[in-house]
Design a protein around this motif. Structure first.
Motif, PDB file in Angstrom:
ATOM      1  N   CYS A 159       0.986  -1.062  -0.307  1.00  0.00           N
ATOM      2  CA  CYS A 159      -0.194  -0.095  -0.001  1.00  0.00           C
ATOM      3  C   CYS A 159       0.961   1.461  -0.207  1.00  0.00           C
ATOM      4  O   CYS A 159       0.553   2.833  -0.858  1.00  0.00           O
ATOM      5  N   LYS A 160       1.838   1.840   1.066  1.00  0.00           N
ATOM      6  CA  LYS A 160       3.412   2.117   1.034  1.00  0.00           C
ATOM      7  C   LYS A 160       3.705   3.135  -0.420  1.00  0.00           C
ATOM      8  O   LYS A 160       3.761   3.867  -1.117  1.00  0.00           O
ATOM      9  N   GLY A 220       2.235   1.762  -3.127  1.00  0.00           N
ATOM     10  CA  GLY A 220       1.328   2.508  -4.550  1.00  0.00           C
ATOM     11  C   GLY A 220       0.844   0.691  -5.014  1.00  0.00           C
ATOM     12  O   GLY A 220      -0.283   1.129  -6.116  1.00  0.00           O
ATOM     13  N   ASP A 222      -5.660   3.525   3.495  1.00  0.00           N
ATOM     14  CA  ASP A 222      -4.633   4.327   3.529  1.00  0.00           C
ATOM     15  C   ASP A 222      -4.574   3.899   2.341  1.00  0.00           C
ATOM     16  O   ASP A 222      -3.525   5.079   1.996  1.00  0.00           O
ATOM     17  N   CYS A 258      -6.540   5.678   0.173  1.00  0.00           N
ATOM     18  CA  CYS A 258      -6.324   7.098   0.050  1.00  0.00           C
ATOM     19  C   CYS A 258      -5.218   7.710  -0.828  1.00  0.00           C
ATOM     20  O   CYS A 258      -5.440   8.966  -1.205  1.00  0.00           O
ATOM     21  N   LYS A 259      -4.230   7.148  -0.210  1.00  0.00           N
ATOM     22  CA  LYS A 259      -3.049   8.012  -1.279  1.00  0.00           C
ATOM     23  C   LYS A 259      -3.258   7.344  -2.863  1.00  0.00           C
ATOM     24  O   LYS A 259      -2.415   8.469  -2.979  1.00  0.00           O
ATOM     25  N   GLU A 260      -4.100   6.645  -2.708  1.00  0.00           N
ATOM     26  CA  GLU A 260      -4.194   6.383  -4.400  1.00  0.00           C
ATOM     27  C   GLU A 260      -5.629   7.681  -5.084  1.00  0.00           C
ATOM     28  O   GLU A 260      -5.787   7.246  -6.004  1.00  0.00           O
ATOM     29  N   THR A 273      -6.560   7.573   9.724  1.00  0.00           N
ATOM     30  CA  THR A 273      -6.491   7.406   8.032  1.00  0.00           C
ATOM     31  C   THR A 273      -7.241   7.675   6.857  1.00  0.00           C
ATOM     32  O   THR A 273      -6.871   8.586   5.856  1.00  0.00           O
ATOM     33  N   GLY A 287      -6.869  10.988   4.504  1.00  0.00           N
ATOM     34  CA  GLY A 287      -7.174  10.705   2.955  1.00  0.00           C
ATOM     35  C   GLY A 287      -8.389  12.099   2.334  1.00  0.00           C
ATOM     36  O   GLY A 287      -7.607  12.549   0.839  1.00  0.00           O
ATOM     37  N   LYS A 311      -6.363  15.180   2.211  1.00  0.00           N
ATOM     38  CA  LYS A 311      -5.778  15.531   0.588  1.00  0.00           C
ATOM     39  C   LYS A 311      -6.483  15.365  -0.501  1.00  0.00           C
ATOM     40  O   LYS A 311      -5.828  15.974  -2.181  1.00  0.00           O
TER      41      LYS A 311
END
Length: 740
Positions: A431-432, A434, A463, A466-468, A495, A499, A502
């Motif tokens: 996940c970190k 991507g 998480d 959310c990063k994506e 988390t 998200g 952002k």
């Protein structure tokens, strides 16, 4: 002492996986009579007299089984079965009591016909103890207690009464009471066990110290037992129990478990004065307590004291120290302890290597962790799933997902079963980086293996989503978690808040924070700081300030990071005076700012070309003992370059390099352009060549400037070299990227 009777309490003394089950029977040294008062005598056993007919049957049975002892009792006693009653059992036992094997065979034969009376069972227990067959005695009482104690009131009193009643005439071996006492403790009938101890004192009997140790160890694991444990330790001693080293080890372990390590240490020192010599387990128990408390210096002193006493630390002692050092980040010192172990010919096990590997992984030294992984295997110590999980976690933290995946497959090929932690670690790593699709694939594989994803697993997936930018999907995952009955924690909510922020959906993030509070989870410093940062970036400083007030009202103490977010927000919004007021408020409240706090203010004044104020802030930071970082120097150098204070930039660059810091590429560009504008070509040339040596990116404009400079100076060799370099690094790369 036979092992069957002691097996359970031997195991119970293996506390915290630290102390081996080594019990030395001290029965010969136990006091069996109390001289301080006149003890109550044991009653005589007076069974009722048999009738003439009963006497004849009893005599015939006794004679038959004695004469035909090597034949099957089921066959030779078949003629007596119709007339056999429970009373006959006791009368026959009176005739054959000196032949234990015959007693046992006859008793088991009678049990097939009908359930023996409690009196008969207790008589056989007495005979078994007298014959030193403690396994049989223990099994007979345990079987009766397991069947009757839960269903019939007064079972305890009846058993104890019959044991006391049959004691004098059927065995008179006091260990029979230890057997019953141990059964009571095994079934956690601790109140009854204490009652029995007190009753036996009235008869002038004391239980063995081993039985009392078993009782203490069970109190340790019983609800509310800690207070009773210390009370009984004192009262048993007053009654005449001579506690041994195992007893003191149990008490010291209990004190350490309660966080009272100094009291445990005091008890260790008192042992000698109480006639008991501490062993390596005693010292290791206290050392482990101090290790948990994080007191390294005391640990080292106790180890030295052990050596003075002629005791060598064992593998458990060293493991406690290594665990402490790894927990405090002193992994290199922990490895020196490993070397000391091997030097003393105390060979480390899987646990110690795994602890060290995990320690190196936590400080980001994956190379040394992998070296130890290879070393343990060279010593024929097989890594287990925990070892692999520690390394996998280390690789994931270092952003080396490929190596982590290889280790995972190696783990599976060795037949080791990954657990929830292993899968969650890999899922978080993917996940970190991507690779959310791979993470979900692992999640599915985890379920197929029968493992249940926990809240940490789903938080990692949320998480990653959310990063994506997949905040909607992450929110759906939140509802899936709730449907599965998982209790969401603060990390899960944070988390999703992060998200949403952002993604620019701060109103939804605020709503989610309110939902947290409704669910009984209080927002923490991270929740508030994330929301403040979002407001600051959008220039909504009033809302950010209101969040700060809300934090303070809820008793949450802001950190330097929180203030840095606000100060940076004020600077971005052109409200630098408010930022300076906030810095002053921080200092008044005793909150120490960090280098990021000052960098934000310096950057703002550099943008405004107010280098005097920027320099004053820099000096104030140094005066407070806060050392500038690379960003501090980059900000000031660019500011002075813009203001054409090239003398200042030269000194700042020199100071930066002396501190082992490297200017950023954009700082080099600013320096070159600044020196060129001031026609200080030598300094510009020096900076240019420094950039080339460090392999920093150069643009076409810089190459053009120095090509012309070298050509005009007649340095044609350098001109050609720069020309080839420019073509390779600028034109060819640009063409390549264009094709891509």
């Amino acid at each position: 002492m036979k092992k069957g009777c002691n097996f359970l309490y031997q195991r119970s003394l293996v506390f915290a996986s630290r102390s081996p089950a080594l019990l030395i029977c001290s029965r010969n040294s136990m006091v069996r009579g109390l001289s301080s008062f006149v003890s109550r005598p044991f009653p005589d056993h007076s069974p009722k007299k048999p009738s003439i007919r009963d006497s004849e049957i009893v005599q015939n049975i006794s004679t038959t089984i004695k004469q035909r002892r090597y034949e099957s009792l089921h066959r030779v006693l078949r003629p007596f079965e119709p007339k056999f009653r429970s009373d006959h059992l006791i009368w026959v036992l009176m005739n054959i009591r000196n032949d234990f094997k015959l007693v046992l065979d006859f008793f088991y034969w009678s049990c097939i016909l009908r359930e023996p009376s409690l009196e008969a069972r207790c008589i056989v227990v007495q005979i078994a103890v007298a014959a030193r067959d403690l396994d049989v005695a223990y099994a007979l009482i345990r079987d009766f207690w397991s069947k009757n104690s839960l269903y019939f009131d007064g079972t305890f009193s009846k058993v104890l009464q019959k044991l006391i009643y049959t004691y004098k005439d059927w065995g008179a071996d006091p260990y029979v009471f230890d057997v019953f006492f141990q059964v009571l403790v095994e079934f956690c009938s601790l109140d009854k066990a204490r009652n029995m101890f007190d009753k036996l004192v009235n008869y002038g009997l004391l239980l063995t110290v081993d039985s009392c140790n078993f009782y203490l160890s069970r109190l340790l694991n019983n609800d509310g037992g800690l207070r009773m444990m210390f009370k009984n330790f004192r009262e048993f001693s007053e009654a005449g129990i001579c506690w041994n080293v195992v007893s003191f080890n149990i008490m010291m372990h209990t004190l350490c478990r309660m966080g009272k390590v100094r009291e445990a240490h005091s008890l260790l020192l008192q042992m000698v004065f109480r006639g008991c010599t501490p062993d390596v387990i005693s010292y290791s128990t206290v050392i482990n307590g101090y290790c948990i408390a994080g007191d390294v210096q005391v640990v080292l002193k106790i180890i030295e004291e052990m050596r003075v006493q002629g005791l060598r630390p064992n593998v458990y002692t060293f493991n406690s120290i290594i665990l402490l050092l790894c927990r405090t980040g002193k992994v290199s010192e922990a490895e020196k302890i490993l070397e000391e172990m091997i030097y003393q010919k105390i060979y480390p096990d899987n646990v110690i290597y795994t602890t060290l590997i995990d320690g190196f992984c936590r400080v980001g030294d994956i190379d040394n962790a992998y070296r130890l992984f290879d070393e343990m295997q060279s010593h024929k110590i097989s890594p287990d799933s925990m070892t692999y999980t520690a390394l996998i976690c280390g690789f994931c933290r270092s952003g080396k997902g490929g190596e982590a995946e290889n280790l995972f497959h190696e783990m599976l090929s060795r037949g080791l079963e990954p657990d929830e932690v292993t899968y969650t670690t890999l899922i978080d790593g993917y996940c970190k980086s991507g690779e959310v699709n791979v993470a979900f694939s692992l999640h599915n594989q985890m379920i197929e293996r029968g493992l249940v994803p926990n809240v940490v697993t789903y938080t990692a997936l949320a998480d990653g989503l959310c990063k994506e930018g997949e905040v909607v999907t992450a929110n759906e995952l939140l509802h899936t978690m709730l449907e599965k009955g998982l209790d969401l924690n603060i990390y899960t909510y944070n988390t999703l808040v992060n998200g949403l922020c952002k993604a620019g959906n701060i109103s939804q993030a605020i709503k989610l924070m309110n939902d947290m509070e409704t669910a009984g989870i209080r927002p923490d410093i991270y929740t508030y700081t994330t929301l403040m940062d979002s407001y600051c970036k959008s220039g909504e400083m009033v809302q950010a300030q209101e969040l700060l007030r809300d934090m303070l009202r809820n008793g949450i103490q802001p950190t330097a990071v929180t203030f840095n977010v606000l100060i940076k927000g004020y600077c971005l919004s052109g409200m630098v005076e408010d930022g300076e007021k906030l810095l002053k408020w921080m200092l008044d409240k005793g909150i120490i700012p960090n280098v990021t706090t000052y960098n934000s203010l310096m950057k703002y004044y550099c943008i405004r070309n107010d280098m005097r104020t920027a320099t004053e802030i820099y000096k104030a930071m140094r005066k407070r003992g806060i050392m500038p970082d690379a960003n501090s120097f980059n900000i000031l150098i660019q500011g002075h370059c813009k203001a054409r204070n090239m003398k200042e930039t030269w000194f700042l660059r020199k100071e930066m390099v002396e501190k082992g810091l490297r200017p950023a590429s954009y700082t080099y560009h600013a320096l070159i352009k600044g020196f060129m504008k001031r026609k200080r070509y030598n300094e510009a040339k020096e900076i240019f060549h420094e950039m080339r040596q460090q392999g920093l990116p150069l643009d076409e404009q810089l190459y053009s400037i120095f090509l012309d400079m070298n050509y005009n100076e007649g340095n044609f060799e350098m001109t050609l070299e720069l020309c080839e370099e420019a073509v390779e690094k600028c034109l060819i790369k640009k063409t390549s990227f264009g094709k891509m």
